[in-house]
Enzyme design. Structure first.
Site, mmCIF file in Angstrom:
data_model
loop_
_atom_site.group_PDB
_atom_site.id
_atom_site.type_symbol
_atom_site.label_atom_id
_atom_site.label_comp_id
_atom_site.label_asym_id
_atom_site.label_seq_id
_atom_site.Cartn_x
_atom_site.Cartn_y
_atom_site.Cartn_z
ATOM 1 C CG HIS A 55 50.052 27.378 47.990
ATOM 2 N ND1 HIS A 55 50.384 27.042 47.029
ATOM 3 C CD2 HIS A 55 49.475 26.011 48.270
ATOM 4 C CE1 HIS A 55 51.203 25.893 47.123
ATOM 5 N NE2 HIS A 55 50.700 25.424 48.050
ATOM 6 C CD GLU A 57 50.513 31.978 45.047
ATOM 7 O OE1 GLU A 57 51.942 32.229 44.048
ATOM 8 O OE2 GLU A 57 50.215 31.485 45.972
ATOM 9 C CB CYS A 85 53.130 26.307 42.550
ATOM 10 S SG CYS A 85 51.567 26.387 43.651
ATOM 11 C CB CYS A 88 49.027 29.061 42.794
ATOM 12 S SG CYS A 88 49.347 29.052 44.661
#
Length: 157
Positions: A55, A57, A85, A88
């Site tokens: 992801h 991040e 999320c 993360c």
């Protein structure tokens, strides 16, 4: 040259999100900033990297940790175009990020207030300050356009 602002950093994260979208990834981008300088950049890459943890991040945190030579990133701010999320947010907390600024909310998987708020969970040992809604319209529009195009492509296939 005047110092960069939150809007400047989120604009860079949006550019990274556009890169992700151009690669067929969900368009989310992130930057890590320390002392007014970008030390980490990332965008969604789970499809291309065959990595569910890739992801935006996480990619930005990895980049910053490498550049700073430390897996702890105290005193850093993470700017991300979409509410983080759970995965993360866990990485953000383990990295000891001090502040998180996000654009669009994520009513399905966001854990900075949309579904739950991990950032206010007293039982966790690290708490970043969290600010949502910066450039939310532009961040949300990028995501909406991406998913609308994907639905149209599927409908015509």
């Amino acid at each position: 040259m005047p110092p960069m602002t939150d809007i400047d950093f989120m604009s860079i994260a949006l550019d990274l999100a556009r890169t992700a979208g151009s690669l067929g990834e969900v368009p989310v981008g992130a930057v890590v900033v320390k002392d007014g300088e970008i030390v980490g950049r990332g965008y969604n890459q789970p499809i291309g990297k065959h990595d569910p943890t890739a992801h935006a991040e996480v990619m930005a945190l990895r980049d910053a940790a490498q550049k700073l030579g430390n897996y702890r990133l105290p005193g850093c701010t993470l700017y991300v175009t979409l509410e983080p999320c759970a995965m993360c947010s866990g990485a953000i907390m383990h990295a000891r990020i001090g502040r998180v600024v996000f654009g669009a909310t994520d009513p399905k998987t966001g854990v900075a207030g949309s579904v739950i708020n991990l950032y206010t969970e007293a039982r966790l040992n690290h708490h970043a300050s969290i600010e949502g809604g910066l450039m939310a319209g532009e961040c949300g529009s990028l995501l909406s356009s991406f998913f609308a195009a994907r639905r149209n492509k599927t409908a015509t296939a």
